[in-house]
Design a protein around this motif. Structure first.
Motif, PDB file in Angstrom:
ATOM      1  N   UNK A   2       0.872  -1.184   0.000  1.00 33.83           N
ATOM      2  CA  UNK A   2       0.000   0.000   0.000  1.00 33.83           C
ATOM      3  C   UNK A   2       0.902   1.225   0.000  1.00 33.83           C
ATOM      4  N   UNK A   3       0.668   2.119  -0.931  1.00 36.10           N
ATOM      5  CA  UNK A   3       1.592   3.253  -1.043  1.00 36.10           C
ATOM      6  C   UNK A   3       0.874   4.526  -1.473  1.00 36.10           C
ATOM      7  N   UNK A   4       1.560   5.627  -1.223  1.00 37.99           N
ATOM      8  CA  UNK A   4       1.125   6.950  -1.673  1.00 37.99           C
ATOM      9  C   UNK A   4       2.112   7.448  -2.734  1.00 37.99           C
ATOM     10  N   UNK A   5       1.574   8.103  -3.760  1.00 38.66           N
ATOM     11  CA  UNK A   5       2.407   8.713  -4.788  1.00 38.66           C
ATOM     12  C   UNK A   5       2.086  10.201  -4.801  1.00 38.66           C
ATOM     13  N   UNK A   6       3.069  11.026  -4.454  1.00 39.36           N
ATOM     14  CA  UNK A   6       2.845  12.469  -4.335  1.00 39.36           C
ATOM     15  C   UNK A   6       3.038  13.205  -5.650  1.00 39.36           C
ATOM     16  N   UNK A   7       3.982  12.730  -6.460  1.00 43.22           N
ATOM     17  CA  UNK A   7       4.327  13.429  -7.695  1.00 43.22           C
ATOM     18  C   UNK A   7       4.038  12.519  -8.880  1.00 43.22           C
ATOM     19  N   UNK A   8       3.286  13.033  -9.842  1.00 40.70           N
ATOM     20  CA  UNK A   8       2.931  12.259 -11.042  1.00 40.70           C
ATOM     21  C   UNK A   8       3.057  13.143 -12.279  1.00 40.70           C
ATOM     22  N   UNK A   9       3.447  12.550 -13.403  1.00 39.04           N
ATOM     23  CA  UNK A   9       3.710  11.138 -13.653  1.00 39.04           C
ATOM     24  C   UNK A   9       4.882  10.627 -12.806  1.00 39.04           C
ATOM     25  N   UNK A  10       4.850   9.322 -12.536  1.00 38.15           N
ATOM     26  CA  UNK A  10       5.872   8.746 -11.687  1.00 38.15           C
ATOM     27  C   UNK A  10       6.133   7.305 -12.110  1.00 38.15           C
ATOM     28  N   UNK A  11       7.410   6.946 -12.156  1.00 32.85           N
ATOM     29  CA  UNK A  11       7.803   5.569 -12.395  1.00 32.85           C
ATOM     30  C   UNK A  11       8.083   4.922 -11.043  1.00 32.85           C
ATOM     31  N   UNK A  12       7.345   3.885 -10.729  1.00 28.60           N
ATOM     32  CA  UNK A  12       7.456   3.223  -9.425  1.00 28.60           C
ATOM     33  C   UNK A  12       8.164   1.888  -9.609  1.00 28.60           C
ATOM     34  N   UNK A  13       9.242   1.707  -8.883  1.00 29.06           N
ATOM     35  CA  UNK A  13       9.975   0.448  -8.885  1.00 29.06           C
ATOM     36  C   UNK A  13       9.946  -0.129  -7.473  1.00 29.06           C
ATOM     37  N   UNK A  14       9.307  -1.259  -7.330  1.00 36.13           N
ATOM     38  CA  UNK A  14       9.199  -1.853  -6.005  1.00 36.13           C
ATOM     39  C   UNK A  14      10.510  -2.542  -5.638  1.00 36.13           C
ATOM     40  N   UNK A  15      11.083  -2.209  -4.483  1.00 37.29           N
ATOM     41  CA  UNK A  15      12.380  -2.799  -4.111  1.00 37.29           C
ATOM     42  C   UNK A  15      12.274  -4.258  -3.685  1.00 37.29           C
ATOM     43  N   UNK A  16      11.097  -4.656  -3.205  1.00 37.21           N
ATOM     44  CA  UNK A  16      10.945  -6.015  -2.697  1.00 37.21           C
ATOM     45  C   UNK A  16      10.717  -6.984  -3.854  1.00 37.21           C
ATOM     46  N   UNK A  17      11.319  -8.162  -3.753  1.00 35.30           N
ATOM     47  CA  UNK A  17      11.108  -9.208  -4.746  1.00 35.30           C
ATOM     48  C   UNK A  17       9.805  -9.936  -4.439  1.00 35.30           C
ATOM     49  N   UNK A  18       9.033 -10.211  -5.487  1.00 31.21           N
ATOM     50  CA  UNK A  18       7.752 -10.894  -5.312  1.00 31.21           C
ATOM     51  C   UNK A  18       7.695 -12.164  -6.147  1.00 31.21           C
ATOM     52  N   UNK A  19       6.807 -13.064  -5.724  1.00 34.39           N
ATOM     53  CA  UNK A  19       6.564 -14.333  -6.392  1.00 34.39           C
ATOM     54  C   UNK A  19       5.089 -14.360  -6.774  1.00 34.39           C
ATOM     55  N   UNK A  20       4.793 -14.353  -8.083  1.00 36.02           N
ATOM     56  CA  UNK A  20       3.402 -14.125  -8.461  1.00 36.02           C
ATOM     57  C   UNK A  20       3.152 -14.502  -9.916  1.00 36.02           C
ATOM     58  N   UNK A  21       1.888 -14.604 -10.238  1.00 39.12           N
ATOM     59  CA  UNK A  21       1.396 -14.631 -11.623  1.00 39.12           C
ATOM     60  C   UNK A  21       0.404 -13.502 -11.845  1.00 39.12           C
ATOM     61  N   UNK A  22      -0.351 -13.175 -10.792  1.00 42.35           N
ATOM     62  CA  UNK A  22      -1.419 -12.178 -10.881  1.00 42.35           C
ATOM     63  C   UNK A  22      -1.081 -10.958 -10.035  1.00 42.35           C
ATOM     64  N   UNK A  23      -1.557  -9.792 -10.479  1.00 42.41           N
ATOM     65  CA  UNK A  23      -1.472  -8.559  -9.688  1.00 42.41           C
ATOM     66  C   UNK A  23      -2.842  -7.894  -9.699  1.00 42.41           C
ATOM     67  N   UNK A  24      -3.278  -7.509  -8.511  1.00 44.62           N
ATOM     68  CA  UNK A  24      -4.495  -6.698  -8.395  1.00 44.62           C
ATOM     69  C   UNK A  24      -4.095  -5.284  -8.001  1.00 44.62           C
ATOM     70  N   UNK A  25      -4.572  -4.309  -8.768  1.00 44.82           N
ATOM     71  CA  UNK A  25      -4.313  -2.896  -8.472  1.00 44.82           C
ATOM     72  C   UNK A  25      -5.622  -2.270  -8.010  1.00 44.82           C
ATOM     73  N   UNK A  26      -5.625  -1.712  -6.815  1.00 44.23           N
ATOM     74  CA  UNK A  26      -6.815  -1.063  -6.265  1.00 44.23           C
ATOM     75  C   UNK A  26      -6.515   0.411  -6.008  1.00 44.23           C
ATOM     76  N   UNK A  27      -7.322   1.283  -6.561  1.00 42.61           N
ATOM     77  CA  UNK A  27      -7.182   2.722  -6.299  1.00 42.61           C
ATOM     78  C   UNK A  27      -7.992   3.031  -5.038  1.00 42.61           C
ATOM     79  N   UNK A  28      -7.280   3.311  -3.960  1.00 44.28           N
ATOM     80  CA  UNK A  28      -7.955   3.602  -2.690  1.00 44.28           C
ATOM     81  C   UNK A  28      -8.474   5.038  -2.662  1.00 44.28           C
ATOM     82  N   UNK A  29      -7.697   5.956  -3.255  1.00 48.10           N
ATOM     83  CA  UNK A  29      -8.176   7.344  -3.337  1.00 48.10           C
ATOM     84  C   UNK A  29      -7.281   8.154  -4.265  1.00 48.10           C
ATOM     85  N   UNK A  30      -7.896   9.119  -4.905  1.00 45.57           N
ATOM     86  CA  UNK A  30      -7.160  10.151  -5.656  1.00 45.57           C
ATOM     87  C   UNK A  30      -7.674  11.482  -5.115  1.00 45.57           C
ATOM     88  N   UNK A  31      -8.429  12.198  -5.914  1.00 44.10           N
ATOM     89  CA  UNK A  31      -9.247  13.329  -5.485  1.00 44.10           C
ATOM     90  C   UNK A  31     -10.346  13.427  -6.546  1.00 44.10           C
TER      91      UNK A  31
END
Length: 524
Positions: A135-164
């Motif tokens: 779960x993260x906040x992005x203050x400046x956009x456009x923005x390239x986000x690179x997650x530092x943690x390694x993940x093991x997956x086939x699927x990704x769910x993206x949920x927009x919790x809030x913008x304005x």
């Protein structure tokens, strides 16, 4: 299964820095590939699918830039195969200039159920921090986000919790940079005429590939550690496929670098931030250090490593022998731990006795190679333990080996006794046939023990039965959606988890990778 952690008070580790340096000199090279999602998908309730969830393709993922998302929106992406690596994505605002941060959530899943059932409902006894989400906040956009943690997956769910209310967002250039120390170019393609065995072989290799990192990990989702039981099986599969024997050698030296003051080898190791031996010690896993060294030497003829590690390999046998009672049987009480399998009612005494015999035989071979003064002692101990086993654990009337005060008859006891080969070949075959026809109630719960079942069938020349079992177990896993093989699979109870929830199960797990070894080694 109830929560059950082993803790050692005042653990004293005797570090062998020379061995640790040797291990670090064997740090593997890594191979990367950039993988993009294939489809935008919907996860639907599907009663006939494992866990009750299935997947439906909505449209190709390259259409994703056509859509924008606001508060409460979500999407699910399918990468088409299991991946281990680092995710990156670009977030682009749409509409008015962003007057508030983007607050969004990423959920990673190896299986559709992880996209469908909320992690908030998890109530297992292993830490929920293994559930893969950000779960993260992005203050400046456009923005390239690179997650530092390694993940093991086939699927990704993206949920927009809030913008304005003033802006929405697009998600573009979503990709995973995979990582493995397995060089796939080293694998000779099987091209098996049996399409089922060919597919099982491919999924096995993919499973091993995704678990090969700085060490042979047990699972890239969880626990991401070096476990001895997994290492032994991964090494066997590796010899028939990738041939990264230096990684096996590295792992053996890592274990040998951090024994405790008694000379005990820990059941598993943490690699970062530095080498740390866990305070879990298992009777069977400690002996598997010795058998893994034996397997490695048989594969490589590396006498230098055998010389270096023999004293600790011998020490594991010596410690196991100290656990024998006056009859020559492994003592079964509350002061010891042995894994064997996850069945909560399994008595571990007799399978552990068999693993001791199995290991003694291999220790004797190594002692002969080294012309070691321990050879006579080991041979005498083997005779004593075998005689004690036949006297006290073999029930002639039942035709089975029995275990514990309740004289339990289990699959694991018979399977490991077949591997120990204390009966003559005809009686070994009769034991397996009796097992398969009688089907004791205390069965098998993991691919780990199913491996030893299939190999036991091969040891008694029941090749057709071994193939049938491979197809019935690993083949069924593929039918249930496996693109890498799972930590746990019970065809009669597909929601089985020893941890309290199948959400925490590992769906790419090292001890499940051995069909490729069985198929290739035994020319199935």
């Amino acid at each position: 299964m109830a929560e059950n952690f082993q803790k050692v008070e005042n653990q004293i580790i005797i570090r062998n820095e020379d061995f640790i340096v040797k291990a670090e000199e064997l740090m593997p090279s890594f191979y990367n590939e950039t993988i993009f999602p294939q489809n935008i998908v919907k996860i639907e309730e599907t009663p006939d699918k494992i866990h009750g969830w299935g997947m439906k393709n909505i449209e190709p993922a390259n259409n994703l830039p056509s859509y924008d998302y606001g508060k409460g929106d979500q999407l699910i992406l399918d990468f088409g195969t299991h991946l281990v690596g680092h995710l990156s994505l670009k977030v682009i605002p749409v509409g008015s200039p962003p007057d508030a941060p983007l607050h969004f959530k990423l959920t990673f899943g190896e299986m559709p159920v992880e996209m469908a059932e909320p992690f908030s409902g998890y109530n297992g006894w292993i830490s929920s921090s293994w559930l893969q989400e950000e779960i993260m906040h992005v203050d400046v956009m456009p923005s390239l986000i690179k997650l530092p943690r390694r993940y093991s997956f086939r699927f990704i769910k993206i949920e927009v919790l809030n913008t304005s209310p003033k802006y929405r967002v697009k998600f573009e250039n979503i990709k995973c940079e995979t990582v493995t120390s397995a060089n796939v170019s080293h694998v000779i393609e099987l091209n098996h005429p049996d399409s089922v065995l060919n597919e099982i072989d491919k999924v096995s290799i993919k499973t091993l590939q995704d678990c090969m990192q700085e060490v042979f990990e047990d699972g890239p989702k969880r626990d991401r550690r070096l476990w001895l039981g997994d290492l032994r099986l991964q090494a066997l599969a590796n010899y028939e496929t990738f041939g990264t024997n230096s990684l096996v050698k590295r792992c053996l030296y890592l274990f040998a670098g951090v024994p405790d003051e008694k000379g005990r080898i820990a059941a598993n190791l943490f690699i970062a931030p530095s080498l740390i031996a866990d305070d879990t010690y298992l009777f069977d896993y400690s002996l598997l250090f010795t058998t893994t060294l034996y397997d490695y030497f048989k594969e490589t003829d590396d006498v230098e490593t055998l010389n270096d590690l023999w004293p600790l390999a011998y020490r594991q046998v010596e410690l196991a022998l100290e656990r024998l009672d006056e009859r020559g049987i492994v003592m079964d009480d509350d002061t010891w731990w042995s894994f064997i399998d996850w069945h909560e009612d399994l008595n571990k005494q007799t399978p552990s006795q068999a693993i001791l015999i199995y290991t003694l035989k291999r220790a004797i071979e190594m002692a002969e190679t080294l012309k070691c003064d321990k050879l006579t002692f080991l041979e005498k101990q083997l005779d004593n333990v075998v005689n004690a086993t036949l006297t006290h654990l073999w029930d002639k009337d039942a035709g089975f080996f029995i275990s514990g005060l309740d004289q339990q008859v289990s699959w694991a006891s018979q399977i490991w006794m077949v591997h120990a080969q204390i009966l003559d070949p005809d009686k070994n075959r009769q034991l397996i046939e009796h097992l398969l026809s009688t089907k004791p109630v205390i069965g098998l719960t993991t691919p780990y023990m199913y491996h030893y079942l299939v190999e036991a069938l091969l040891l008694v020349d029941e090749k057709d039965l071994a193939i049938a079992q491979l197809k019935a177990y690993w083949g069924e896993m593929i039918k249930d959606g496996a693109d890498t093989f799972w930590e746990l699979y019970d065809p009669e109870n597909k929601s089985f988890s020893p941890y309290g929830s199948y959400l925490i199960n590992s769906y790419c797990h090292a001890w499940s990778c051995t069909p490729t070894y069985l198929i290739r080694k035994y020319s199935l």
